[in-house]
Design an enzyme around this catalytic site. Structure first.
Site, PDB file in Angstrom:
ATOM      1  N   ASP A 263       9.258   2.815   1.392  1.00  0.00           N
ATOM      2  CA  ASP A 263       7.816   3.620   2.053  1.00  0.00           C
ATOM      3  C   ASP A 263       7.826   3.097   3.352  1.00  0.00           C
ATOM      4  OD1 ASP A 263       5.350   4.225   3.358  1.00  0.00           O
ATOM      5  OD2 ASP A 263       4.313   3.857   1.242  1.00  0.00           O
TER       6      ASP A 263
ATOM      7  N   PHE B 256       1.241  -0.969   0.059  1.00  0.00           N
ATOM      8  CA  PHE B 256       0.232   0.126   0.188  1.00  0.00           C
ATOM      9  C   PHE B 256       0.763   1.614  -0.119  1.00  0.00           C
ATOM     10  CE2 PHE B 256      -2.453   3.311   2.097  1.00  0.00           C
ATOM     11  CZ  PHE B 256      -3.419   3.036   0.832  1.00  0.00           C
TER      12      PHE B 256
ATOM     13  N   LYS C 249       2.923   9.543   8.490  1.00  0.00           N
ATOM     14  CA  LYS C 249       2.486   9.674   9.443  1.00  0.00           C
ATOM     15  C   LYS C 249       2.196   9.273  11.186  1.00  0.00           C
ATOM     16  CE  LYS C 249      -1.321   5.660   7.584  1.00  0.00           C
ATOM     17  NZ  LYS C 249      -0.451   5.138   6.345  1.00  0.00           N
TER      18      LYS C 249
HETATM   19  C1  LIG Z   1      -0.786   5.409   4.510  1.00  0.00           C
HETATM   20  C2  LIG Z   1       0.186   5.068   4.059  1.00  0.00           C
HETATM   21  C3  LIG Z   1       0.108   5.532   2.656  1.00  0.00           C
HETATM   22  C4  LIG Z   1      -0.124   6.856   2.539  1.00  0.00           C
HETATM   23  O1  LIG Z   1      -0.283   7.899   3.418  1.00  0.00           O
HETATM   24  P1  LIG Z   1      -1.716   9.259   3.382  1.00  0.00           P
HETATM   25  O2  LIG Z   1      -0.528   9.819   4.373  1.00  0.00           O
HETATM   26  O3  LIG Z   1      -2.593   8.775   3.605  1.00  0.00           O
HETATM   27  O4  LIG Z   1      -1.126   9.382   2.007  1.00  0.00           O
HETATM   28  C5  LIG Z   1       1.646   5.193   2.262  1.00  0.00           C
HETATM   29  N1  LIG Z   1       2.307   3.954   2.108  1.00  0.00           N
HETATM   30  C6  LIG Z   1       1.820   3.404   3.360  1.00  0.00           C
HETATM   31  C7  LIG Z   1       3.161   2.115   4.090  1.00  0.00           C
HETATM   32  C8  LIG Z   1       1.313   3.537   4.227  1.00  0.00           C
HETATM   33  O5  LIG Z   1       0.959   3.485   5.590  1.00  0.00           O
END
Ligand SMILES: *Cc1c(COP(=O)(O)O)cnc(C)c1O
Length: 395
Positions: free
Chosen positions: A215, A128, A244
């Site tokens: 990420d 994701f 986050k």
């Molecule tokens: C939550 C998340 C995203 C997206 O972040 P947003 O602030 O909602 O755009 C991308 N990568 C990972 C691994 C995430 O957990």
């Protein structure tokens, strides 16, 4: 009254009005234990006094000027993040998806600078990376992509945790310029790869002059038991994205880069109106101060181990529990069936949890959760899971 909010979320029937640490109170003054932290955002819990003080102070001085001018708070946060990570440079955005957009743009420009006209990025199954067009195209979930075709091209997908599949891509695809991967998959179900996976990816990327782009939007900021999850592996990535947990709920994203990748984006190639404004940067600097001074990454590792052991005890021999796994305060209980309804029954019991990937109960407690609170969390949850598995009609 018609609901003015677009139906992008299936919301639970509760409104919270205040919080303190791992506790939340709803509009009826019912108290809840927060084992989700606003999806790995509020690592310091709710209403943290240091974050509040930093925000109040900064709001009274300066909230925004624009990136047309020097921003001291941004430089200060940049220096802290590069010190902590060993990375060289940072671009500030306002969300995780935006941080990943910056990473994807770095990879493409890096490719074009090396005369690769159609650069490709290797991404993982069940990953994701966000909801913008490029990041949903990078995401390994048909549910996230369906209806938004044509997708952004230039992504090559392989299984997560399988370094061998990247070696095969390296032999067959000369257009690849980068690998984008979560050290531990969050939305995909807290999927933890083999211990040496990132080391292997580092070697493969070095051998092929690919950028290793991590990420760490969900795994970063102490949650995994290290400030950044890749520090379990003693490697330095070329690109790392954060969001986050970075400012405990104030919107911010960051794309850090190291070595050649740090020199790719030049003047006019990328930008953001709000990105890195003084308010968000002041909040993030306050968060990092607390993470460091209270050694919360170490606390995440220690509390995470305790929770895993307590869950294993409480759920020992329960049929239907497939696996209990975790790393720091990224914790999953894998069941043998769909278990989305557990979220509602937990809410009724005053506990906030999440279910992801259909069969995975996901816990992302705040790093400030106490031992007593974690005991309460495990007790409530274990009872709910046992009851659910013994009465669920699907089996
Ligand atoms: C939550 C998340 C995203 C997206 O972040 P947003 O602030 O909602 O755009 C991308 N990568 C990972 C691994 C995430 O957990």
């Amino acid at each position: 009254m018609s609901d003015p909010i677009m139906s992008t979320y299936k919301r639970l029937p509760v409104h919270f009005k205040r919080g303190e640490g791992a506790w939340l109170w709803d509009t009826q003054d019912k108290r809840y234990l927060d084992a989700l932290s606003g999806i790995a955002v509020c690592g310091l819990g709710h209403a943290h006094p240091t974050v509040k003080a930093a925000l109040c102070q900064q709001a009274g001085e300066l909230i925004h000027t624009s990136n047309l001018y020097g921003i001291s708070r941004q430089e200060e946060l940049g220096a802290t993040l590069t010190r902590l990570s060993g990375m060289d440079k940072v671009f500030f955005a306002n969300s995780g998806a935006e941080a990943n957009e910056a990473a994807i743009k770095i990879a493409r420009l890096y490719g074009h600078n090396r005369d690769i006209d159609s650069p490709a990025i290797v991404v993982m199954e069940n990953s994701f990376h966000g909801r913008t067009l490029a990041t949903l195209s990078a995401t390994g979930s048909r549910k996230v992509q369906a209806g938004f075709e044509p997708l952004v091209s230039g992504f090559v997908r392989v299984p997560h945790g399988d370094a061998e599949s990247l070696r095969i891509v390296a032999q067959n695809n000369p257009n690849v310029v980068a690998v984008l991967v979560e050290p531990i998959q969050g939305e995909g179900g807290i999927n933890i790869p083999p211990d040496d996976y990132l080391n292997q990816l580092r070697d493969i990327c070095d051998a092929n002059e690919w950028l290793l782009m991590l990420d760490e939007i969900q795994t970063g900021m102490g949650r995994s038991g290290r400030m950044f999850a890749h520090q379990h592996n003693d490697i330095i990535p070329d690109v790392m994205t954060l969001a986050k947990g970075l400012a405990n709920g104030v919107p911010i994203g960051a794309c850090l880069a190291h070595g050649a990748a740090a020199e790719v984006l030049g003047a006019g190639t990328h930008g953001s109106t709000f990105g890195g404004n003084p308010l968000a940067c002041a909040a993030a600097s306050a968060v990092i101060d607390v993470l460091e001074s209270e050694q919360l990454a170490e606390r995440a590792e220690q509390l995470g181990s305790k929770i895993l052991a307590d869950l294993a005890d409480a759920l020992e021999g329960v049929a239907g529990v497939e696996e209990i796994r975790g790393c720091g305060l990224l914790i999953a209980i894998e069941l043998d069936r769909s278990c989305g309804e557990l979220v509602t029954t937990a809410l009724e019991q005053g506990l906030l949890i999440n279910v992801t990937a259909d069969t995975t109960v996901r816990l992302l407690p705040p790093l400030v959760m106490s031992d007593e609170q974690s005991d309460e969390m495990v007790n409530i949850l274990a009872e709910l899971i046992k009851q659910f598995l013994s009465t669920d009609q699907d089996q």
